[in-house]
Design a protein around this motif. Structure first.
Motif, PDB file in Angstrom:
ATOM      1  N   GLU A   1      -4.229   6.484  -0.752  1.00 55.39           N
ATOM      2  CA  GLU A   1      -3.343   5.157  -0.023  1.00 55.39           C
ATOM      3  C   GLU A   1      -3.966   4.433  -1.905  1.00 55.39           C
TER       4      GLU A   1
ATOM      5  N   THR B   1       0.921  -1.089   0.068  1.00 54.94           N
ATOM      6  CA  THR B   1      -0.035   0.048  -0.026  1.00 54.94           C
ATOM      7  C   THR B   1       0.953   1.071  -0.102  1.00 54.94           C
TER       8      THR B   1
ATOM      9  N   ASN C   1      -3.378   0.346  -3.896  1.00 58.11           N
ATOM     10  CA  ASN C   1      -2.104  -0.827  -3.725  1.00 58.11           C
ATOM     11  C   ASN C   1      -1.621  -0.886  -4.943  1.00 58.11           C
TER      12      ASN C   1
END
Length: 360
Positions: free
Chosen positions: A302, A7, A304
């Protein structure tokens, strides 16, 4: 389940893009290094290519040269892409280019590994090529008047002097070839004629070697003629005169020479491969993280990143199903593209038939 899932925050994505920009520029330098190593190895091989039976060994420098040029081009473009990927708006310009760039980088990195492995696996081919090439060169050593062979004498003499070697596998190899031209033989001498007639192929064979086989460390004048005859020379014993002639064969000398060079080059190329693999991994993380940011719709959120979206088993099974279904022929009742009449279509057919009857 994704492989290597990580992440990233917005700041981490920007930092990753900047680091990859710097690493790509360093990779351009490593590409120049690969190119230079390939050129150097090619020049070293061409110095003694006249004593090699085949030029397959040139595949190694050609691979390094091609890989070095590819590294310069791909990493130059990669530096620009990674720098723009720090901004979401600029990333949109490269979105379609990222996946082809990652694939090209992967194959280019694989070629670097192949080049490193070739440097370590070429010894067997090199030994055979030198053995056959030196054997033929020694046969043509005397043919200084024949075009295409006139330089072999000079090449062999330089080789034996520079590498302190003699013959193919040893100085005894010169006993089995005629290395003195018939132009320098006294055909009026009965000894010469008898020696020529004693050989089935009519060759002038003797237990002598060229001057270039003489050791520079010999404490006495070099004995080239009647080397195996101890009684023909004063205070001479063949087995005790280790410093009279070079004992090592030129095949082994050249194999050791090229092996040491290729092992050094192979180690360097292997280190370059590890570096490029690190860059490739970083680019893959950046690409997947930026794509997920676009899917989320929030450039500050955020996201991944991963190496593979699915596990290796799932990815392999998915690709297997795609390949298995290529060109698959469906049965008539199973074909998903078959035209199945709908209720609306069934109502239109009678209406069209009524119109046709009225026109009649």
């Amino acid at each position: 389940m994704a492989v290597g899932k990580v992440t990233f925050t917005k700041a981490e994505r920007e930092k990753l893009a900047e680091v990859l920009w710097l690493l790509n520029w360093i990779s351009v330098v490593t590409g120049v290094t690969l190119f230079g190593l390939g050129v150097f190895l090619k020049i070293e091989i061409q110095k003694w290519q006249e004593v090699m039976s085949e030029q397959g060994i040139l595949d190694v420098p050609h691979m390094l040269i091609a890989t070095g040029l590819a590294a310069c081009c791909i990493n130059f473009l990669g530096g620009k892409i990674c720098l723009d990927c720090a901004d979401t708006n600029k990333f949109l310009r490269w979105k379609m280019m990222m996946m082809p760039y990652v694939v090209c980088t992967f194959f280019f990195t694989s070629c670097i590994l192949v080049g490193a492995l070739m440097c370590y696996s070429i010894r067997g081919q090199l030994e055979e090529s030198l053995f056959l090439g030196l054997r033929n060169a020694m046969r043509y050593y005397k043919d200084t008047h024949i075009p295409g062979r006139c330089y072999l004498k000079r090449t062999l003499d330089q080789l034996q002097i520079q590498f302190h070697c003699c013959g193919n596998t040893g100085y005894q190899d010169w006993f089995h070839v005629q290395w003195i031209s018939n132009r320098y033989l006294d055909m009026t001498s009965s000894a010469v004629v008898d020696r020529l007639r004693s050989n089935v192929e009519g060759k002038y064979l003797m237990d002598g070697v060229p001057f270039s086989c003489c050791s520079t460390f010999s404490p006495r004048p070099c004995i080239q003629q009647q080397v195996s005859n101890s009684s023909a020379h004063f205070n001479y014993n063949l087995h005790s005169q280790q410093l009279n002639l070079w004992r090592r064969g030129c095949q082994q000398a050249l194999v050791d020479h090229y092996t040491s060079i290729m092992q050094s080059i192979g180690l360097t190329v292997l280190l370059v491969w590890l570096f490029e693999l690190m860059v490739l991994t970083g680019v893959r993380y950046l690409q997947t993280a930026m794509v997920n940011v676009l899917l989320l719709g929030d450039p500050d959120s955020e996201s991944n990143g991963w190496i593979l979206e699915n596990s290796l088993v799932e990815t392999a099974w998915s690709n297997f199903n795609i390949i298995k279904n290529l060109g698959k022929c469906y049965q008539t009742d199973d074909d998903p593209n078959i035209n199945i009449p709908t209720a609306a279509a069934e109502q239109e057919i009678p209406a069209k038939q009524v119109q046709i009857d009225m026109t009649r």
